[in-house]
Design an enzyme around this catalytic site. Structure first.
Site, mmCIF file in Angstrom:
data_model
loop_
_atom_site.group_PDB
_atom_site.id
_atom_site.type_symbol
_atom_site.label_atom_id
_atom_site.label_comp_id
_atom_site.label_asym_id
_atom_site.label_seq_id
_atom_site.Cartn_x
_atom_site.Cartn_y
_atom_site.Cartn_z
ATOM 1 C CG HIS A 183 7.674 -20.550 9.330
ATOM 2 N ND1 HIS A 183 6.416 -21.003 9.008
ATOM 3 C CD2 HIS A 183 8.836 -21.375 9.280
ATOM 4 C CE1 HIS A 183 6.734 -22.037 8.516
ATOM 5 N NE2 HIS A 183 8.247 -22.216 8.369
ATOM 6 C CG ASP A 193 16.704 -22.611 9.268
ATOM 7 O OD1 ASP A 193 16.896 -23.982 9.293
ATOM 8 O OD2 ASP A 193 16.010 -22.523 8.340
HETATM 9 N N1 ACO Z 1 13.734 -9.844 9.061
HETATM 10 C C1 ACO Z 1 13.219 -8.650 8.951
HETATM 11 N N2 ACO Z 1 12.122 -8.395 8.446
HETATM 12 C C2 ACO Z 1 11.579 -9.472 7.991
HETATM 13 C C3 ACO Z 1 12.102 -11.017 8.072
HETATM 14 C C4 ACO Z 1 13.248 -10.915 8.763
HETATM 15 N N3 ACO Z 1 13.921 -12.192 8.762
HETATM 16 N N4 ACO Z 1 11.099 -11.665 7.538
HETATM 17 C C5 ACO Z 1 9.824 -10.966 7.307
HETATM 18 N N5 ACO Z 1 10.297 -9.691 7.570
HETATM 19 C C6 ACO Z 1 9.342 -8.625 7.344
HETATM 20 C C7 ACO Z 1 9.184 -8.095 5.858
HETATM 21 O O1 ACO Z 1 9.933 -7.267 5.335
HETATM 22 C C8 ACO Z 1 7.848 -7.706 5.787
HETATM 23 O O2 ACO Z 1 7.701 -6.345 6.354
HETATM 24 P P1 ACO Z 1 6.563 -5.382 5.609
HETATM 25 O O3 ACO Z 1 5.251 -6.031 5.976
HETATM 26 O O4 ACO Z 1 6.965 -3.915 6.333
HETATM 27 O O5 ACO Z 1 6.857 -5.419 4.332
HETATM 28 C C9 ACO Z 1 7.012 -8.688 6.705
HETATM 29 O O6 ACO Z 1 7.904 -9.144 7.759
HETATM 30 C C10 ACO Z 1 6.264 -9.900 6.113
HETATM 31 O O7 ACO Z 1 7.338 -10.632 5.492
HETATM 32 P P2 ACO Z 1 6.996 -11.623 4.028
HETATM 33 O O8 ACO Z 1 8.477 -11.749 3.754
HETATM 34 O O9 ACO Z 1 5.837 -11.046 3.362
HETATM 35 O O10 ACO Z 1 6.788 -12.992 4.668
HETATM 36 P P3 ACO Z 1 6.602 -14.296 4.205
HETATM 37 O O11 ACO Z 1 5.817 -15.116 4.868
HETATM 38 O O12 ACO Z 1 6.521 -14.101 2.770
HETATM 39 O O13 ACO Z 1 8.321 -14.965 4.236
HETATM 40 C C11 ACO Z 1 10.130 -15.993 5.145
HETATM 41 C C12 ACO Z 1 8.647 -15.780 5.222
HETATM 42 C C13 ACO Z 1 10.841 -16.240 3.833
HETATM 43 C C14 ACO Z 1 10.539 -17.109 6.242
HETATM 44 C C15 ACO Z 1 10.869 -14.618 5.744
HETATM 45 O O14 ACO Z 1 10.418 -14.258 7.171
HETATM 46 C C16 ACO Z 1 12.313 -14.570 5.809
HETATM 47 O O15 ACO Z 1 13.001 -14.376 4.544
HETATM 48 N N6 ACO Z 1 12.996 -15.083 6.883
HETATM 49 C C17 ACO Z 1 14.754 -14.971 6.835
HETATM 50 C C18 ACO Z 1 15.060 -16.459 6.102
HETATM 51 C C19 ACO Z 1 14.652 -17.558 6.864
HETATM 52 O O16 ACO Z 1 14.907 -17.683 8.204
HETATM 53 N N7 ACO Z 1 14.097 -18.605 6.259
HETATM 54 C C20 ACO Z 1 13.858 -19.761 7.049
HETATM 55 C C21 ACO Z 1 12.382 -20.245 7.081
HETATM 56 S S1 ACO Z 1 11.991 -21.542 8.128
HETATM 57 C C22 ACO Z 1 12.401 -22.899 6.941
HETATM 58 O O17 ACO Z 1 12.314 -22.703 5.662
HETATM 59 C C23 ACO Z 1 13.082 -24.032 7.496
#
Ligand code: ACO
Length: 427
Positions: free
Chosen positions: A316, A373
């Site tokens: 998140h 979720d």
């Molecule tokens: N699985 C594996 N790795 C992940 C995940 C995941 N679900 N989420 C983030 N990471 C990793 C990224 O690859 C990144 O790694 P790095 O530092 O080695 O490059 C690091 O964690 C940071 O991730 P970002 O994408 O920069 O974080 P951001 O805050 O931009 O994204 C988000 C947040 C979009 C929710 C992301 O965690 C994601 O895509 N999660 C899966 C989708 C999801 O569950 N969305 C629902 C969110 S809750 C809502 O909207 C109600």
């Protein structure tokens, strides 16, 4: 008394600039950079607004480090377990929990406003059966602006409240119609003798003529525990400060566009799988994994920097500790396990993923915890709700938050049209 300020030095020119620090009632202070361009001749650069506060708000507060969420100062755990979704709606829209008489009036008003214009039925009918309910819902809410446009004076508080209540009351009906359209079965009109949440389940499940399928115990009705679970899900989704869809609603409203169109844009923004669409993707992913023995393989894929695969329902932008909404849902899921006959295979896979991820260095280092979720999909599946309806259910919960934020935007004298700048790198 001296104002608290932040001083910046341009190391190219040695020029020094000062910006006011604004204190929040809770959470980090904010640097007022509204004069940044005027003072420095430069813009700030913040892709994805990771360090930008776009407005002042007194609706919702999130402490991402502690994993806390409050609506109007009340913790989400208390609202989801001790109050109904309608009480939460009233709280968001009016700033305080309703007294008994206020709640009765609010409830009655929503029941009466839950019907949609017959011409909207025809619009929904014109969609192909294969249409995703989110597409129908976004179009239906946008179309409300044609049915109510003439009657809305945005400067009138009462008319604005009417609009807000209309949105909250009609979205479940539009969502249920969208669902029935995708199944090719006749629409079921709202039953004003049923509560908000029970009526939604009724509109999804009833047979033509309003008859319910008889259950083994012969009641043929919706179980109270199902209503309670869905009501809590609505409450947990009701608002979440300046997330992508809420920001979209505020941005569209900032141009002076009609509120229904702004809410429709929020619905579209929510649909993406990085946002509200994740609840659908979680179940799709659990089904794809298919067996607990495959979990390790998919965890490895999620950790591989060269693989785009992500664990849906993990991570998140704001929570760097457990998502408090997920905590409530996890408890609810455990509570409902026996009574609702939850799909044990999916739950088994989900448990294994949770267990591995919570102890894995990759996820710990990046503060990746299960979000709302991750759990909502399993509960909705247990309620017999089809996957394409997961995000519309998120919309039903969030619609009140969007309207409240929109009203706050409209009442804020400092509100401006949203118009960011860019770092031009072209010819
Ligand atoms: N699985 C594996 N790795 C992940 C995940 C995941 N679900 N989420 C983030 N990471 C990793 C990224 O690859 C990144 O790694 P790095 O530092 O080695 O490059 C690091 O964690 C940071 O991730 P970002 O994408 O920069 O974080 P951001 O805050 O931009 O994204 C988000 C947040 C979009 C929710 C992301 O965690 C994601 O895509 N999660 C899966 C989708 C999801 O569950 N969305 C629902 C969110 S809750 C809502 O909207 C109600």
């Amino acid at each position: 008394m001296n104002k608290d300020t932040l001083t910046m030095i341009n190391n190219r020119t040695n020029e020094q600039y000062e910006f006011d620090i604004l204190d929040a009632t809770r959470g980090p202070s904010v640097v007022d950079i509204s004069s940044f361009y005027k003072q420095t001749g430069m813009f700030t650069y913040d892709v994805g607004y990771t360090s930008t506060a776009s407005c002042r708000s007194d609706i919702t507060f999130i402490d991402g480090e502690k994993g806390e969420l409050f609506y109007r100062g009340i913790p989400i755990e208390a609202l989801a377990t001790k109050h109904s979704f309608l009480e939460t709606c009233y709280l968001l829209l009016n700033g305080h929990l309703p007294k008994r008489a206020e709640l009765i009036n609010f409830d009655l008003e929503l029941r009466h406003r839950s019907f949609i214009d017959e011409n909207l039925h025809r619009l929904i009918d014109a969609f192909p059966d294969s249409a995703h309910p989110m597409s129908i819902l976004a179009s239906g809410v946008s179309a409300l602006s044609s049915f109510y446009y003439e009657h809305l004076n945005v400067a009138d508080e009462q008319e604005y409240q009417d609009m807000a209540r209309r949105i909250v009351a009609k979205i479940p009906t539009l969502a249920a119609f969208a669902h029935r359209k995708s199944l090719g079965i006749p629409f079921i009109y709202p039953d004003i003798d049923r509560s908000f949440t029970e009526n939604f389940l009724y509109m999804l499940r009833a047979y033509p003529g309003g008859k319910m399928r008889r259950t083994v115990d012969g009641t043929g009705d919706i179980m109270p525990i199902e209503v309670e679970a869905l009501d809590a899900i609505f409450t947990l989704h009701a608002d979440h400060e300046q997330n992508a869809s809420t920001t979209t609603v505020r941005n569209v409203a900032s141009t002076g566009a009609h509120p229904y169109v702004a809410i429709s844009a929020g619905i579209s923004a929510l649909w993406g799988r990085a946002h509200g669409g994740a609840n659908e993707s979680v179940i799709a992913q659990l089904e794809m994994i298919g067996d607990v023995n495959n979990v390790d393989k998919f965890i490895a894929k999620a950790k591989d920097p060269n693989d785009e695969f992500r664990l849906m329902g993990f991570g998140h932008r704001v929570y760097k500790n457990f998502d408090p909404r997920a905590k409530v849902l996890k408890q609810l899921q455990d509570q409902l396990k026996d009574e609702l006959n939850l799909d044990s295979k999916l739950m088994e896979i989900a448990h294994k993923i949770e267990e591995i991820a919570l102890n894995d260095e990759y996820f710990i280092k990046r503060n990746l915890y299960p979000n709302i979720d991750f759990y909502s999909g399993v509960i909705l599946t247990a309620l017999g709700i089809k996957r394409p309806m997961f995000t519309p259910i998120f919309v039903i919960g969030r619609s009140v938050g969007w309207v409240t934020q929109l009203m706050e935007f409209r009442n804020d004298k400092k509100s401006k049209i949203a118009r960011p700048r860019q770092l031009y790198i072209g010819e």
